[in-house]
Design a protein around this motif. Structure first.
Motif, PDB file in Angstrom:
ATOM      1  N   VAL A  82       0.862  -1.189   0.000  1.00 24.97           N
ATOM      2  CA  VAL A  82       0.000   0.000   0.000  1.00 24.97           C
ATOM      3  C   VAL A  82       0.893   1.232   0.000  1.00 24.97           C
ATOM      4  O   VAL A  82       1.598   1.491   0.988  1.00 24.97           O
ATOM      5  N   GLY A  83       0.900   1.954  -1.111  1.00 25.84           N
ATOM      6  CA  GLY A  83       1.637   3.209  -1.176  1.00 25.84           C
ATOM      7  C   GLY A  83       0.712   4.372  -0.900  1.00 25.84           C
ATOM      8  O   GLY A  83      -0.515   4.251  -0.991  1.00 25.84           O
ATOM      9  N   ILE A  84       1.286   5.514  -0.561  1.00 27.07           N
ATOM     10  CA  ILE A  84       0.484   6.691  -0.251  1.00 27.07           C
ATOM     11  C   ILE A  84       1.165   7.933  -0.813  1.00 27.07           C
ATOM     12  O   ILE A  84       2.384   8.071  -0.749  1.00 27.07           O
ATOM     13  N   SER A  85       0.373   8.817  -1.402  1.00 28.66           N
ATOM     14  CA  SER A  85       0.852  10.129  -1.839  1.00 28.66           C
ATOM     15  C   SER A  85      -0.180  11.154  -1.408  1.00 28.66           C
ATOM     16  O   SER A  85      -1.374  10.859  -1.343  1.00 28.66           O
ATOM     17  N   VAL A  86       0.303  12.362  -1.100  1.00 31.56           N
ATOM     18  CA  VAL A  86      -0.591  13.384  -0.557  1.00 31.56           C
ATOM     19  C   VAL A  86      -0.335  14.713  -1.264  1.00 31.56           C
ATOM     20  O   VAL A  86       0.748  14.965  -1.787  1.00 31.56           O
ATOM     21  N   THR A  87      -1.345  15.577  -1.270  1.00 32.64           N
ATOM     22  CA  THR A  87      -1.218  16.909  -1.849  1.00 32.64           C
ATOM     23  C   THR A  87      -0.918  17.911  -0.755  1.00 32.64           C
ATOM     24  O   THR A  87      -1.248  17.693   0.421  1.00 32.64           O
ATOM     25  N   ALA A  88      -0.286  19.024  -1.150  1.00 41.59           N
ATOM     26  CA  ALA A  88       0.067  20.071  -0.191  1.00 41.59           C
ATOM     27  C   ALA A  88      -1.178  20.568   0.530  1.00 41.59           C
ATOM     28  O   ALA A  88      -2.248  20.713  -0.059  1.00 41.59           O
ATOM     29  N   LEU A 262      -2.807   0.637  -4.227  1.00 36.58           N
ATOM     30  CA  LEU A 262      -2.912  -0.747  -3.756  1.00 36.58           C
ATOM     31  C   LEU A 262      -2.147  -1.666  -4.701  1.00 36.58           C
ATOM     32  O   LEU A 262      -2.398  -1.668  -5.909  1.00 36.58           O
ATOM     33  N   SER A 263      -1.222  -2.450  -4.129  1.00 36.51           N
ATOM     34  CA  SER A 263      -0.400  -3.336  -4.959  1.00 36.51           C
ATOM     35  C   SER A 263      -0.557  -4.805  -4.610  1.00 36.51           C
ATOM     36  O   SER A 263      -0.226  -5.671  -5.422  1.00 36.51           O
TER      37      SER A 263
END
Length: 473
Positions: A82-88, A262-263
């Protein structure tokens, strides 16, 4: 008589004399050329300074952008699952996620046919939709029709399907049994499956012979000429034990500002965190410090005088360069009122000996623990330019210097005009010397001719006197 070789009659080195006289005429050229070299050097340095001021302004703009202080990062205890990326601007938080199933795309495969064989003429109608209820429910996208001729092989049919852009992709798989047509949805999710209906040229659309062997149709007796390899399905997961579903394995609409990648299915909970991106903030601050130090070093070198070598910098005594350096150092000590941090020194950015800027990492890290106040120091808006955030002030300062009527633009234009005037003065000296050379040569050649004539007359008179003396002796 005519003199074909200058100085032959008079015995003078006319060419040498004229060359020396012309050299005197060209004497003013040397200081002009030296002046030109100095002007070009200054112009080049000012070009570099302008580029450095532009870089400093760009770095200040980043600090003036509120988003620069809202930088956040996402962390996962199992990024391979499970990777995660976020916006400012996303608020720091934490959560736990478990993945029960990944989203998949529908896939079908035909039976094996001899390599290169044809399947018969007709039409394949391909429609994207859902099989979730057992029966096919068409989606909103229009169906496509693929016209198949009697000469088409599986490879050419796959090419035609792909050209139709109907939400599916096709390829041909070759193995020991021959070749098979593989068809797959271009997107995952249970609502993005597909149905393939055949209008077979042999008149029978459900006999698994001819073109109907490439059909996959749940209607009309659930006839499937192709075999289902994988049903389209949604991803299923729980976030803090709350179930979510997604047609894609990239989940971007469940949590504001957060995208989950999701991987893999998980067997234990994966912890996710959103935290302030201090590395990103520190990088922006360091970029500004580096940009300032670069221009400060350039100005210090260009304006200094070395008493040991007695060599002066190209801009030594240049009021514009000295004024710019003093203005920059003054700007770095400016105050932004109205917050816990009012000066760069408060967050560990300090001007030291020689105007060099340094960063106290410990002090800056402590300041980054209060991003709101740090943001105010650089981004505070005010109708009073002196009360604006430091990033805004520095950005405006750089823009002003480089503007049409800016100090650096004006200085560069003045130097360019000086270079043009110098070039004209050099041209005048060269032209004057060339005209003088022509004049001197004409004058000395005339003198040489006159001497030649007098020498001839003298010889004639001498000859006559000798003859007269003989005749009276």
């Amino acid at each position: 008589m005519a003199i074909s070789s200058p100085g032959l009659a008079s015995g003078l080195d006319i060419k040498g004399i004229v060359s020396q006289l012309v050299a005197l005429e060209r004497a003013p050229l040397a200081p002009l050329q030296q002046q030109a070299a100095g002007l070009q050097s200054k112009l080049s340095i000012y070009g570099t300074i302008k580029s450095m001021v532009s870089a400093l302004g760009d770095a200040a703009k980043k600090l003036a952008d509120p988003k620069a202080w809202d930088l956040v990062k996402g962390g996962s205890t199992a990024p391979d699952k499970v990777g995660i990326s976020v916006t400012a601007g996303t608020a720091p938080t934490s959560m736990s996620i478990e993945v029960q199933a990944l989203a998949r795309a529908q896939s079908t495969a035909s039976s094996a046919l001899p390599t290169g064989s044809t399947v018969g003429a007709g039409t394949l109608n391909i429609q994207v939709g859902s099989w979730a209820t057992g029966d096919f429910v068409a989606g909103t996208a229009a169906a496509i029709n693929v016209e198949v001729t009697a000469q088409d092989t599986l490879s050419s049919i796959a090419t035609k399907i792909n050209a139709g852009n109907g939400g599916v992709s096709a390829t041909v798989l070759r193995d020991a049994s021959g070749e098979r047509l593989l068809v797959r949805s271009t997107r995952t999710g249970e609502d993005l499956g597909f149905r393939i209906q055949a209008t077979d040229g042999d008149g029978n659309n459900t006999d698994a012979a001819g073109l109907s062997r490439l059909a996959y149709d749940g209607t009309g007796g659930n006839f499937h000429g192709m075999t289902l390899s994988q049903a389209g399905s949604n991803a299923r997961a729980t976030v803090n034990n709350v179930p979510i579903t997604s047609a894609s394995n990239t989940v971007s609409d469940a949590l504001p500002g957060i995208t989950l990648n999701l991987s893999a299915v998980t067997t234990t909970p994966v912890d996710l965190t959103v935290f302030n991106d201090k590395d990103g903030m520190r990088k922006n601050v360091q970029a500004f410090v580096d940009a300032y130090n670069a221009i400060n070093s350039m100005l210090s070198t260009a304006t200094k005088y070395d008493p040991d070598t007695k060599v002066a910098g190209s801009l030594q005594g240049d009021s514009t360069a000295v004024g710019l350096q003093n203005a920059l150092r003054g700007m770095m000590r400016s105050v932004t009122p109205g917050g816990d941090f009012t000066r760069l020194l408060d967050i560990g950015i300090e001007i030291k000996s020689g105007g060099v800027m340094s960063v106290d990492g410990t002090k800056l890290d402590a300041a980054m623990s209060d991003p709101a106040e740090l943001k105010n120091l650089f981004t505070a808006a005010s109708t009073d330019p002196s009360a604006q955030g430091f990033g805004l002030k520095m950005s405006a300062f750089a823009t002003g210097l480089l503007g049409v009527n800016g100090t650096l633009t004006g200085r560069s234009e003045a130097l360019q005009n000086s270079v043009k005037r110098n070039t004209k003065e050099q041209d005048k000296v060269v032209d004057r010397a060339a005209r003088a050379e022509v004049r001197y040569l004409a004058q000395y050649n005339a003198m040489d001719n006159a001497v030649g004539k007098l020498s001839g007359l003298n010889a004639f008179v001498s000859q006559q006197v000798t003859l007269w003396n003989k005749s009276t002796g």
